[in-house]
Enzyme design. Structure first.
Site, PDB file in Angstrom:
ATOM      1  N   GLY A  14       0.839  -1.205   0.000  1.00  0.00           N
ATOM      2  CA  GLY A  14       0.000   0.000   0.000  1.00  0.00           C
ATOM      3  C   GLY A  14       0.866   1.243   0.000  1.00  0.00           C
ATOM      4  O   GLY A  14       1.341   1.666   1.040  1.00  0.00           O
ATOM      5  N   ALA A  17       0.022   7.655   1.306  1.00  0.00           N
ATOM      6  CA  ALA A  17       0.774   8.632   2.075  1.00  0.00           C
ATOM      7  C   ALA A  17       1.620   7.954   3.152  1.00  0.00           C
ATOM      8  O   ALA A  17       2.819   8.213   3.269  1.00  0.00           O
ATOM      9  CB  ALA A  17      -0.174   9.649   2.715  1.00  0.00           C
ATOM     10  N   GLY A  19       2.378   4.510   3.684  1.00  0.00           N
ATOM     11  CA  GLY A  19       3.332   3.538   3.160  1.00  0.00           C
ATOM     12  C   GLY A  19       4.426   4.207   2.353  1.00  0.00           C
ATOM     13  O   GLY A  19       5.610   3.853   2.448  1.00  0.00           O
ATOM     14  N   LYS A 196      -4.152   5.700  21.017  1.00  0.00           N
ATOM     15  CA  LYS A 196      -4.277   6.426  19.752  1.00  0.00           C
ATOM     16  C   LYS A 196      -5.740   6.752  19.462  1.00  0.00           C
ATOM     17  O   LYS A 196      -6.058   7.796  18.874  1.00  0.00           O
ATOM     18  CB  LYS A 196      -3.654   5.649  18.593  1.00  0.00           C
ATOM     19  N   ASN A 200      -8.160   9.713  17.696  1.00  0.00           N
ATOM     20  CA  ASN A 200      -8.840   9.361  16.441  1.00  0.00           C
ATOM     21  C   ASN A 200     -10.359   9.345  16.553  1.00  0.00           C
ATOM     22  O   ASN A 200     -11.053   9.758  15.627  1.00  0.00           O
ATOM     23  CB  ASN A 200      -8.361   7.990  15.947  1.00  0.00           C
ATOM     24  N   ASN A 204     -11.418  12.213  13.954  1.00  0.00           N
ATOM     25  CA  ASN A 204     -11.729  11.653  12.635  1.00  0.00           C
ATOM     26  C   ASN A 204     -13.221  11.759  12.352  1.00  0.00           C
ATOM     27  O   ASN A 204     -13.628  12.256  11.303  1.00  0.00           O
ATOM     28  CB  ASN A 204     -11.268  10.186  12.562  1.00  0.00           C
TER      29      ASN A 204
END
Lengths: 317, 317
Positions: A14, A17, A19, A196, A200, A204
């Site tokens: 993948g 951005a 990877g 995290k 998120n 998000n």
């Protein structure tokens, strides 16, 4: 995992951005890196990788890029940087590229990544990875690295029993640090994942639901109050999994968000691009894990339902 | 309140969709009705009122319309059909137009209307009103009545002690029924207000947050689940105020919404027109009333915070 007799060979599954950024850093530091890309493969093969970074821009050419894992060499470390919405592909993607004693690093958001990989390659070969990076793809092979960049690694075991620092996590950490990446090895992967989620889950979701950037949300007293209440529910969810996150961590995250550069979250970028949202990993699995321990997280459930609706509508489902 | 010796005289404060619709019905049925309008006054004076209705269109001319309450005659019944966001004006609007033994009917959404009027004219002169009508303003003096139309009336007393049917509520009910309006007189006004919130809290807020009509929301399983959870929180809020709403009422509201014609809620119309949202009446006061009884309504709190943000952003605050 192969010892110190030769440099470890990396696969990046993948090349978006995340990877693209970490893979480029590893190659820049001299590691052998093999990238899997789908629609971007031809452009990357022709032009290499371009990273525009707050730490200095750089370009790499040539880049070993593939459109099919069956053409890739077997690698010691396979970094999965796909969106979690593609994890159904792991059964097809991992076996051809993973060396016999290799490890898979699941550099993804939310919960459920390690279980998905373990079902294919076995829990003992799975490492969890969390990236804290503001980066987005400008185009095929072109990454804009705006801020941050650190990675947290943690060895996985079934049921998320804390593993401490293992040979595999230490080895990957060594390579990433040599590539200029700040790395923390978490003794307890599940705690790192819940930590995290403290950021998120509020930002998000709200960035999609309210169509807004982090700075404008943090400037509003109602959203600051709501973000804090959502963070407190994440802490309750972590506690339901036996993981303690101190109240000071919430304060730190809120302050930190206030000082971030204006930023579209990864979920907002997915939404605007018409890609499926990572609702399952970031919302549904944490809710389910808490519910299995008898803990209700009603505010997070509201965001989850709103996002499910918006995701379906956006994609015409 | 004046007895039966002459027909009761009505004032309508706020000649939008709701005030225009019910006022026009009363005038059509032969009552003397005096309308307060602000920006629409001149057009209504010149052209009268036009009602496009699923029960048959009709027009009225002339119409007694005023731009200032000090020019209006004193009225037996003053129907307040302003948005709750204008209730700070009641101290100025009510005294000049209310007859000595007149009553004020607060035909508004949410909680807090009766307290606001009682502070000006005294609790014993306040009647609560709830309109169940799909109607919107097409232009000055032009109302589009799409569906429903019934009204619930309930006498107010300090602390919302149930008053049963009073002379005032019976008299207004008689006039409205003579005008073809279905009227229910609620013995317990606060229970009637909480019952209406069972619909208003989920659908007004979500229609703004998700930018969607009721039918499209009800077609989505995530929103049906969320709407039901929000309705259950409203029922908990009612219980905290000592009011019982049966579970069957939630089923009835959900089914009813599924069968409604595609509809933009009043809050969505306000939002799209850049008007302030009735967050205080529909969300903040119910939350505060429940909190005062020690009951937390977390899902409703999430919608409240989201709406506060959207309202401020929309109006550039």
């Amino acid at each position: 995992m192969t010892g110190e007799q030769r440099a470890r060979r990396y696969a990046v599954i993948g090349t978006g951005a995340v990877g693209g950024f970490y893979g480029a850093r590893l190659q820049q530091a001299g590691r052998s890196v093999h990238f899997l890309a789908r629609s971007d493969r031809e452009v990357i093969a022709r032009q290499g990788l371009d990273v525009r970074s707050k730490d200095g821009d750089f370009s790499l050419f040539p880049v070993a890029v593939y459109g099919d894992v069956r053409e890739m060499p077997r690698c010691d470390v396979v970094i999965v940087a796909l969106k979690t919405t593609h994890n159904a592909l792991l059964a097809e993607l991992l076996p051809p590229v993973l060396a016999d004693d290799g490890v898979v690093v699941m550099l993804q958001n939310g919960l459920g990544s390690e279980e998905a990989a373990a079902a294919v390659v076995g829990a003992e070969r799975v490492v969890g990875g969390l990236s804290f990076v503001c980066a987005h793809k400008l185009g095929p092979g072109k990454v804009d690295h705006l801020d941050y960049g650190q990675v947290t690694l943690g060895a996985y075991a079934e049921g998320y029993a804390p593993q401490g620092v293992t040979a595999a996590t230490a080895a990957v950490a060594t390579d990433l640090r040599a590539a200029g990446i700040a790395v923390e090895v978490a003794a307890d992967l599940l705690q790192a994942r819940w930590r995290k989620l403290v950021w998120n889950i509020p930002f998000n979701g709200l960035s999609v639901i309210l169509d807004e950037r982090t700075n404008r949300m943090m400037a509003d007293p109602a959203i600051r109050t709501l973000a804090r209440a959502l963070m407190e529910e994440v802490v309750q969810g972590a506690a339901a999994s036996g993981r303690t996150i101190p109240e000071t961590f919430i304060e730190r995250m809120l302050e930190h968000t206030q000082n971030m550069i204006p930023y579209h979250t990864s979920m907002k970028l997915d939404y605007d691009a018409g890609r499926p949202l990572e609702i399952e990993a970031i919302y549904s699995r944490p809710l389910a894990m808490a519910a299995a321990a008898g803990v209700d997280l009603p505010r997070i459930a509201v965001l989850t339902r709103q996002l499910q609706f918006l995701d379906r509508r956006r994609r015409g489902l």
